[in-house]
Design a protein around this motif. Structure first.
Motif, PDB file in Angstrom:
ATOM      1  N   ALA A  61       0.830  -1.204   0.000  1.00 34.66           N
ATOM      2  CA  ALA A  61       0.000   0.000   0.000  1.00 34.66           C
ATOM      3  C   ALA A  61       0.867   1.257   0.000  1.00 34.66           C
ATOM      4  N   ILE A  62       1.985   1.227   0.739  1.00 32.53           N
ATOM      5  CA  ILE A  62       2.884   2.384   0.761  1.00 32.53           C
ATOM      6  C   ILE A  62       3.460   2.636  -0.627  1.00 32.53           C
ATOM      7  N   TRP A  97       9.995  -6.788   3.051  1.00 33.56           N
ATOM      8  CA  TRP A  97       9.321  -5.492   2.970  1.00 33.56           C
ATOM      9  C   TRP A  97       9.553  -4.868   1.599  1.00 33.56           C
ATOM     10  N   LEU A  98      10.795  -4.912   1.120  1.00 33.27           N
ATOM     11  CA  LEU A  98      11.135  -4.300  -0.160  1.00 33.27           C
ATOM     12  C   LEU A  98      10.433  -4.990  -1.330  1.00 33.27           C
ATOM     13  N   LEU A  99      10.342  -6.307  -1.272  1.00 36.25           N
ATOM     14  CA  LEU A  99       9.646  -7.033  -2.336  1.00 36.25           C
ATOM     15  C   LEU A  99       8.192  -6.591  -2.436  1.00 36.25           C
ATOM     16  N   GLY A 104       3.828  -2.853  -5.057  1.00 36.35           N
ATOM     17  CA  GLY A 104       2.924  -1.706  -5.080  1.00 36.35           C
ATOM     18  C   GLY A 104       3.357  -0.638  -6.061  1.00 36.35           C
ATOM     19  N   VAL A 105       4.660  -0.377  -6.123  1.00 34.01           N
ATOM     20  CA  VAL A 105       5.190   0.626  -7.056  1.00 34.01           C
ATOM     21  C   VAL A 105       4.976   0.182  -8.499  1.00 34.01           C
ATOM     22  N   CYS A 109       2.870   1.476 -11.958  1.00 33.76           N
ATOM     23  CA  CYS A 109       3.704   1.891 -13.094  1.00 33.76           C
ATOM     24  C   CYS A 109       3.332   1.111 -14.357  1.00 33.76           C
ATOM     25  N   GLU A 110       3.126  -0.190 -14.205  1.00 27.43           N
ATOM     26  CA  GLU A 110       2.777  -0.997 -15.366  1.00 27.43           C
ATOM     27  C   GLU A 110       1.407  -0.601 -15.915  1.00 27.43           C
ATOM     28  N   PHE A 111       0.455  -0.323 -15.024  1.00 32.48           N
ATOM     29  CA  PHE A 111      -0.888   0.037 -15.464  1.00 32.48           C
ATOM     30  C   PHE A 111      -0.879   1.314 -16.298  1.00 32.48           C
TER      31      PHE A 111
END
Length: 320
Positions: A61-62, A97-99, A104-105, A109-111
């Motif tokens: 979510a972040i 956490w990073l995965l 989320g990022v 971006c892909e959309f």
């Protein structure tokens, strides 16, 4: 894991590879080749843990919200998003956490066909800074300064649900359990109005995205355009959840000042009103007329055709 290993492992594995990115992640700078006769719009937003999102917010979510709030600014300019850079400050390297954060990022971006082209990583209290860039046809963009007295005031979507979720999280209100997931999704996963912004470029006289609350953000349009406005409180688009969860006055107050909506607030001349409503209907974006601009240089509100004084303000980044 060291900084450059972290960047290579988590941030170079993205699906979007734009043709206008000559050189992306891995060098001192990115190299871009924008299309001729286009303007580049640029915005930067920072999200700080405990200020812009609760500490226990999920990493996915972040990541989503960090991208979404920047793309919402791009939408408010009527632009098409293209590139992002990311400055990420982490207390420590937590690979799980990073995965999830990257999911989320990169989902967003892909959309929207946006490529992450660089950034920075540092150690410290959790914060995320993103710079987003987008493109518009040369000389064709929205701003806050084009509104005129007599223009109609509109907003996309519904107001207040994200702020209601935050109040529920902080224990200020009790919400029926069946409503919690829906409003929390509004808070954690806002949807930037990209297509709406590009559609409005042909019709709106001014626009802004709603991040700090309707009254505060309307104030920015009024100040930049040297106009005033009257907001019709009866017309505010409130969700069924808002109406069922709060007294009418409390729901209106939250819709006016809650923030975190990331809808578009915009103005339209009388001549463009019908055309805009038709175009937005074709774009699948609900819009509501909530008032009209005037020459007073002040913001007033009415309820049932009677003046109602308001004592509310939006989110302030710095308080005295």
């Amino acid at each position: 894991m060291k900084e450059f290993e972290l960047i290579k492992h988590f941030f170079t594995k993205q699906k979007v590879k734009r043709k206008d990115v000559v050189l992306g992640i891995g060098d001192d700078c990115a190299v871009l080749a924008p299309i001729e006769n286009q303007n580049i719009v640029v915005t930067t937003d920072t999200l700080v843990a405990g200020v812009h999102f609760p500490f226990d917010t999920s990493p996915r979510a972040i990541g989503h919200k960090a991208v979404a709030v920047n793309l919402s600014d791009i939408a408010a300019m009527g632009a098409k998003p293209s590139w992002l850079s990311l400055a990420l400050t982490l207390p420590d390297v937590d690979e799980a956490w990073l995965l999830e954060f990257c999911e989320g990022v990169f989902e967003l971006c892909e959309f929207y066909n946006v490529e992450l082209i660089g950034g920075d990583t540092t150690q410290g209290p959790l914060s995320i800074t993103i710079t987003a860039q987008g493109l518009t046809p040369q000389g064709s963009y929205l701003s806050r300064s084009g509104a005129k007295s007599g223009d109609w005031l509109y907003v996309t979507g519904e107001l207040g649900d994200a702020a209601l979720a935050l109040q529920q999280i902080t224990g200020k209100v009790d919400i029926e359990p069946k409503f919690i997931d829906a409003i929390k999704k509004k808070l954690d996963y806002p949807k930037p109005r990209i297509l709406a912004g590009q559609t409005l470029r042909e019709y709106a006289s001014a626009a802004i995205d709603l991040s700090d609350g309707l009254i505060a953000d309307l104030g920015h349009i009024c100040q930049a355009s040297n106009v005033g406005a009257n907001v019709v409180l009866d017309a505010l688009p409130l969700s069924t959840i808002m109406r069922d969860s709060l007294l009418a006055d409390d729901a209106i107050t939250l819709a006016l000042s809650g923030g975190d909506d990331y809808e578009l607030l915009f103005t339209v001349s009388e001549d463009n009103k019908v055309g805009m409503e038709t175009a937005m209907s074709h774009a699948g974006t609900p819009v509501t007329c909530i008032g009209q601009l005037n020459a007073s240089q002040t913001i007033t509100t009415t309820l049932n055709n009677k003046p109602i004084p308001i004592n509310t303000a939006g989110f302030e980044h710095f308080t005295e």
